[in-house]
Design a protein around this motif. Structure first.
Motif, PDB file in Angstrom:
ATOM      1  N   LYS A  60       0.842  -1.182   0.000  1.00 22.24           N
ATOM      2  CA  LYS A  60       0.000   0.000   0.000  1.00 22.24           C
ATOM      3  C   LYS A  60       0.885   1.241   0.000  1.00 22.24           C
ATOM      4  O   LYS A  60       1.819   1.320   0.800  1.00 22.24           O
ATOM      5  N   PRO A  61       0.643   2.209  -0.878  1.00 25.08           N
ATOM      6  CA  PRO A  61       1.495   3.408  -0.892  1.00 25.08           C
ATOM      7  C   PRO A  61       1.285   4.237   0.367  1.00 25.08           C
ATOM      8  O   PRO A  61       0.156   4.545   0.737  1.00 25.08           O
ATOM      9  N   ILE A  62       2.392   4.573   1.014  1.00 23.87           N
ATOM     10  CA  ILE A  62       2.335   5.361   2.255  1.00 23.87           C
ATOM     11  C   ILE A  62       3.384   6.456   2.185  1.00 23.87           C
ATOM     12  O   ILE A  62       4.254   6.456   1.328  1.00 23.87           O
ATOM     13  N   TYR A  63       3.266   7.416   3.096  1.00 26.93           N
ATOM     14  CA  TYR A  63       4.323   8.410   3.259  1.00 26.93           C
ATOM     15  C   TYR A  63       4.599   8.559   4.744  1.00 26.93           C
ATOM     16  O   TYR A  63       3.727   8.323   5.580  1.00 26.93           O
ATOM     17  N   VAL A  64       5.816   8.920   5.064  1.00 32.24           N
ATOM     18  CA  VAL A  64       6.234   9.100   6.451  1.00 32.24           C
ATOM     19  C   VAL A  64       6.453  10.586   6.657  1.00 32.24           C
ATOM     20  O   VAL A  64       7.200  11.227   5.931  1.00 32.24           O
ATOM     21  N   ASP A  70       5.997   7.999  11.644  1.00 37.13           N
ATOM     22  CA  ASP A  70       4.538   7.997  11.569  1.00 37.13           C
ATOM     23  C   ASP A  70       4.122   7.800  10.115  1.00 37.13           C
ATOM     24  O   ASP A  70       4.437   8.617   9.246  1.00 37.13           O
ATOM     25  N   LYS A  71       3.412   6.701   9.834  1.00 41.50           N
ATOM     26  CA  LYS A  71       3.026   6.369   8.466  1.00 41.50           C
ATOM     27  C   LYS A  71       1.569   6.752   8.234  1.00 41.50           C
ATOM     28  O   LYS A  71       0.729   6.589   9.119  1.00 41.50           O
ATOM     29  N   HIS A  72       1.303   7.245   7.014  1.00 41.06           N
ATOM     30  CA  HIS A  72      -0.060   7.631   6.616  1.00 41.06           C
ATOM     31  C   HIS A  72      -0.288   7.187   5.184  1.00 41.06           C
ATOM     32  O   HIS A  72       0.644   7.060   4.396  1.00 41.06           O
ATOM     33  N   ASP A  73      -1.558   6.975   4.848  1.00 41.15           N
ATOM     34  CA  ASP A  73      -1.902   6.593   3.476  1.00 41.15           C
ATOM     35  C   ASP A  73      -1.573   7.727   2.527  1.00 41.15           C
ATOM     36  O   ASP A  73      -1.804   8.896   2.822  1.00 41.15           O
ATOM     37  N   SER A  77      -3.903  11.879   1.045  1.00 38.91           N
ATOM     38  CA  SER A  77      -3.057  12.985   1.502  1.00 38.91           C
ATOM     39  C   SER A  77      -3.054  14.156   0.535  1.00 38.91           C
ATOM     40  O   SER A  77      -2.731  15.272   0.909  1.00 38.91           O
ATOM     41  N   GLY A  78      -3.381  13.936  -0.736  1.00 37.95           N
ATOM     42  CA  GLY A  78      -3.336  14.997  -1.730  1.00 37.95           C
ATOM     43  C   GLY A  78      -2.004  15.069  -2.442  1.00 37.95           C
ATOM     44  O   GLY A  78      -1.796  15.938  -3.282  1.00 37.95           O
ATOM     45  N   LEU A  79      -1.067  14.192  -2.119  1.00 41.83           N
ATOM     46  CA  LEU A  79       0.241  14.203  -2.757  1.00 41.83           C
ATOM     47  C   LEU A  79       0.239  13.466  -4.098  1.00 41.83           C
ATOM     48  O   LEU A  79       1.157  13.624  -4.886  1.00 41.83           O
ATOM     49  N   VAL A  80      -0.793  12.681  -4.335  1.00 41.67           N
ATOM     50  CA  VAL A  80      -0.897  11.941  -5.595  1.00 41.67           C
ATOM     51  C   VAL A  80      -1.792  12.747  -6.531  1.00 41.67           C
ATOM     52  O   VAL A  80      -2.895  13.124  -6.155  1.00 41.67           O
ATOM     53  N   PRO A  81      -1.338  13.037  -7.769  1.00 44.57           N
ATOM     54  CA  PRO A  81      -2.177  13.797  -8.702  1.00 44.57           C
ATOM     55  C   PRO A  81      -3.318  12.931  -9.214  1.00 44.57           C
ATOM     56  O   PRO A  81      -3.192  12.250 -10.227  1.00 44.57           O
TER      57      PRO A  81
END
Length: 194
Positions: A60-64, A70-73, A77-81
């Motif tokens: 699953k794509p996540i960002y720290v 701390d991991k989040h989806d 998040s709005g980081l993916v266009p």
């Protein structure tokens, strides 16, 4: 005791009986489950074959966001266009196009109505050159009145000086008002007296 639920039409919808059981009865102590049924399937080998032959799951794509991990989806998040890939991205919606056409048509009708009334009232439209000339003249007049106002004495101790100062202030205020109106409106109409 039996009761009937009735709707507004008078026809019975559902019959209700208090003595009717809601769930299946609990098995008796003397009841025994059916024993001895066996399956010929080897679940261990089947599961192992499914895992080996199956396609690996994508992570699953996540960002720290912090160094503590701390991991989040990534998706919400709005980081993916996400929206720029839509086929109607950047296209003006149909209801806005329709509204713009209605506004344009209303503006054209209003302009036509104004032109008809101007012809009836014998109004003349001020050209851009004339408008600019009037504006420059007003600014020049304001500068002259301002210069005269600046040349007043510091001490205004007599009534004629007070009256002169008030007159100059009113003239400057009126000129500022006129300049503001002419700068604000691009199209100006003048009544023909002839």
């Amino acid at each position: 005791m039996k009761t009937e639920w009735v709707t507004g039409g008078g026809s019975p919808e559902k019959k209700f009986d208090r003595n009717m059981p809601k769930k299946p009865a609990v098995p008796l102590k003397t009841d025994h489950p059916v024993m001895g049924i066996q399956s010929g399937k080897n679940f261990i080998n089947t599961n192992a074959a499914d895992v080996i032959m199956g396609v690996a799951k994508k992570p699953k794509p996540i960002y720290v966001d912090k160094r503590t991990g701390d991991k989040h989806d990534l998706e919400p998040s709005g980081l993916v266009p996400k929206y720029i890939n839509k086929k109607d991205y950047g296209v003006t919606p149909e209801y806005i196009c329709k509204r713009n056409e209605e506004i344009k048509k209303a503006q054209e009708d209003y302009d036509r109505y104004i032109q008809e009334n101007l012809k009836k009232a014998a109004m003349k439209r001020l050209s851009d050159e004339e408008r600019e000339a009037v504006l420059q003249g007003l600014k020049k007049n304001w500068e002259e009145v301002h210069k005269e106002f600046q040349s007043l004495s510091v001490f205004i101790d007599s009534i004629p000086k007070k009256i002169r100062k008030q007159r100059l202030e009113e003239e400057m205020k009126q000129l500022e008002h006129d300049i503001g109106i002419i700068e604000k409106h691009k199209i100006i109409y003048i009544a023909n007296n002839a």
